[in-house]
Design a protein around this motif. Structure first.
Motif, PDB file in Angstrom:
ATOM      1  N   GLY A 111      32.650   1.825   3.460  1.00 33.98           N
ATOM      2  CA  GLY A 111      32.356   0.811   2.456  1.00 33.98           C
ATOM      3  C   GLY A 111      30.953   0.261   2.590  1.00 33.98           C
ATOM      4  O   GLY A 111      30.254   0.045   1.594  1.00 33.98           O
ATOM      5  N   THR A 112      30.521   0.054   3.810  1.00 34.90           N
ATOM      6  CA  THR A 112      29.174  -0.454   4.059  1.00 34.90           C
ATOM      7  C   THR A 112      28.124   0.538   3.600  1.00 34.90           C
ATOM      8  O   THR A 112      27.105   0.169   3.001  1.00 34.90           O
ATOM      9  N   GLN A 113      28.358   1.819   3.845  1.00 35.05           N
ATOM     10  CA  GLN A 113      27.388   2.839   3.467  1.00 35.05           C
ATOM     11  C   GLN A 113      27.298   3.015   1.958  1.00 35.05           C
ATOM     12  O   GLN A 113      26.235   3.345   1.438  1.00 35.05           O
ATOM     13  N   ARG A 114      28.404   2.784   1.258  1.00 32.13           N
ATOM     14  CA  ARG A 114      28.351   2.862  -0.209  1.00 32.13           C
ATOM     15  C   ARG A 114      27.507   1.716  -0.768  1.00 32.13           C
ATOM     16  O   ARG A 114      26.730   1.905  -1.716  1.00 32.13           O
ATOM     17  N   ALA A 115      27.675   0.536  -0.201  1.00 33.28           N
ATOM     18  CA  ALA A 115      26.951  -0.631  -0.702  1.00 33.28           C
ATOM     19  C   ALA A 115      25.504  -0.661  -0.219  1.00 33.28           C
ATOM     20  O   ALA A 115      24.631  -1.229  -0.885  1.00 33.28           O
ATOM     21  N   TYR A 116      25.261  -0.066   0.945  1.00 27.18           N
ATOM     22  CA  TYR A 116      23.942  -0.143   1.568  1.00 27.18           C
ATOM     23  C   TYR A 116      23.610   1.209   2.176  1.00 27.18           C
ATOM     24  O   TYR A 116      23.877   1.459   3.339  1.00 27.18           O
ATOM     25  N   PRO A 117      23.025   2.120   1.385  1.00 29.53           N
ATOM     26  CA  PRO A 117      22.770   3.493   1.853  1.00 29.53           C
ATOM     27  C   PRO A 117      21.961   3.570   3.145  1.00 29.53           C
ATOM     28  O   PRO A 117      22.119   4.512   3.921  1.00 29.53           O
ATOM     29  N   ASP A 118      21.113   2.582   3.409  1.00 30.82           N
ATOM     30  CA  ASP A 118      20.308   2.621   4.630  1.00 30.82           C
ATOM     31  C   ASP A 118      21.178   2.448   5.876  1.00 30.82           C
ATOM     32  O   ASP A 118      20.709   2.624   6.993  1.00 30.82           O
ATOM     33  N   ALA A 119      22.458   2.082   5.670  1.00 28.26           N
ATOM     34  CA  ALA A 119      23.380   1.973   6.800  1.00 28.26           C
ATOM     35  C   ALA A 119      23.818   3.341   7.298  1.00 28.26           C
ATOM     36  O   ALA A 119      24.450   3.448   8.354  1.00 28.26           O
ATOM     37  N   VAL A 120      23.508   4.399   6.537  1.00 28.93           N
ATOM     38  CA  VAL A 120      23.777   5.761   7.010  1.00 28.93           C
ATOM     39  C   VAL A 120      22.696   6.136   8.006  1.00 28.93           C
ATOM     40  O   VAL A 120      21.505   6.149   7.660  1.00 28.93           O
ATOM     41  N   PRO A 121      23.043   6.429   9.268  1.00 29.05           N
ATOM     42  CA  PRO A 121      22.022   6.697  10.283  1.00 29.05           C
ATOM     43  C   PRO A 121      21.007   7.764   9.893  1.00 29.05           C
ATOM     44  O   PRO A 121      19.809   7.601  10.141  1.00 29.05           O
ATOM     45  N   ALA A 122      21.474   8.854   9.282  1.00 25.97           N
ATOM     46  CA  ALA A 122      20.550   9.930   8.911  1.00 25.97           C
ATOM     47  C   ALA A 122      19.556   9.474   7.851  1.00 25.97           C
ATOM     48  O   ALA A 122      18.375   9.839   7.878  1.00 25.97           O
ATOM     49  N   VAL A 123      20.020   8.657   6.909  1.00 25.90           N
ATOM     50  CA  VAL A 123      19.134   8.130   5.865  1.00 25.90           C
ATOM     51  C   VAL A 123      18.096   7.200   6.480  1.00 25.90           C
ATOM     52  O   VAL A 123      16.904   7.274   6.166  1.00 25.90           O
ATOM     53  N   HIS A 124      18.549   6.334   7.355  1.00 27.48           N
ATOM     54  CA  HIS A 124      17.631   5.399   8.010  1.00 27.48           C
ATOM     55  C   HIS A 124      16.571   6.156   8.812  1.00 27.48           C
ATOM     56  O   HIS A 124      15.390   5.804   8.767  1.00 27.48           O
ATOM     57  N   ARG A 125      16.992   7.196   9.519  1.00 26.44           N
ATOM     58  CA  ARG A 125      16.051   7.959  10.331  1.00 26.44           C
ATOM     59  C   ARG A 125      14.983   8.606   9.463  1.00 26.44           C
ATOM     60  O   ARG A 125      13.797   8.597   9.816  1.00 26.44           O
TER      61      ARG A 125
END
Length: 203
Positions: A180-194
């Motif tokens: 749920g967090t990743q849907r609302a905040y894509p930067d919460a996906v580790p690979a995306v943030h990296r």
């Protein structure tokens, strides 16, 4: 515009996230502990925070969040469930589990990172089970057996009976919350943030 950093190229955003998750794990100790059948190691909600740190922050940031918490605990702050703190907790029956939080969070994050931009719910659950349960038990059980003098096999059986059902529930809940967090905040996906962090440094 240059990205703000804390120190030598360390993003202030990462410092904030690490601090927040260290505080979250500490806060999950506020409900206290539950000791079933006089077991030397209490049941707490703090492993749920360790799992969340791994699935949302990724490997190295999750490990740092746990490290920050453990350093504060060692310094004497009562941040563990039941208001425990100080170096003495690292000599007790639960010491191995506490130490196991650090590699457990890192392994959880590492598995999630391998899932790319959209890690599925199954991967998230597996990451929590492998890192948040398996790795922690792997370190915690031998230490508990050594401290209590109870044979390892008996310790493992008792822990599996008392801890495993609740820990599996925590793993599923952590996966659901993370998704749920990743849907609302894509930067919460580790690979995306990296990838975004790498792009900001290259830019």
């Amino acid at each position: 515009m240059p990205r703000l950093t804390g120190g030598k190229g360390f993003p202030t955003g990462d410092i904030a996230r690490i601090s927040v998750f260290a505080a979250l794990i500490a806060a999950l100790g506020l409900p206290g502990t539950l000791n079933l059948f006089g077991n030397a190691v209490p049941i707490t909600l703090q492993t749920f925070g360790v799992m969340l740190a791994g699935t949302i922050l990724g490997s190295w940031r999750a490990a740092l969040a746990v490290a920050v918490l453990l350093v504060l605990v060692a310094a004497g702050l009562p941040l563990l469930a039941g208001g425990r703190g100080g170096l003495g907790v690292f000599a007790g029956a639960s010491a191995g589990y506490l130490i196991g939080w650090l590699p457990g969070a890192a392994v959880t994050g590492w598995i999630v990172e391998r899932g790319g931009h959209r890690p599925g719910i199954v991967r998230l659950v597996v990451a929590c089970v492998v890192g948040g349960i398996g790795v922690i038990y792997l370190i915690g059980l031998p230490v508990q057996a050594a401290v209590t003098g109870v044979p390892l096999g008996r310790t493992a059986l008792l822990s599996a009976t008392l801890f495993l059902p609740g820990d599996l529930i925590k793993a599923v809940l952590a996966a659901i919350v993370t998704k749920g967090t990743q849907r609302a905040y894509p930067d919460a996906v580790p690979a995306v943030h990296r990838e975004r962090l790498r792009a900001s440094k290259e830019g």
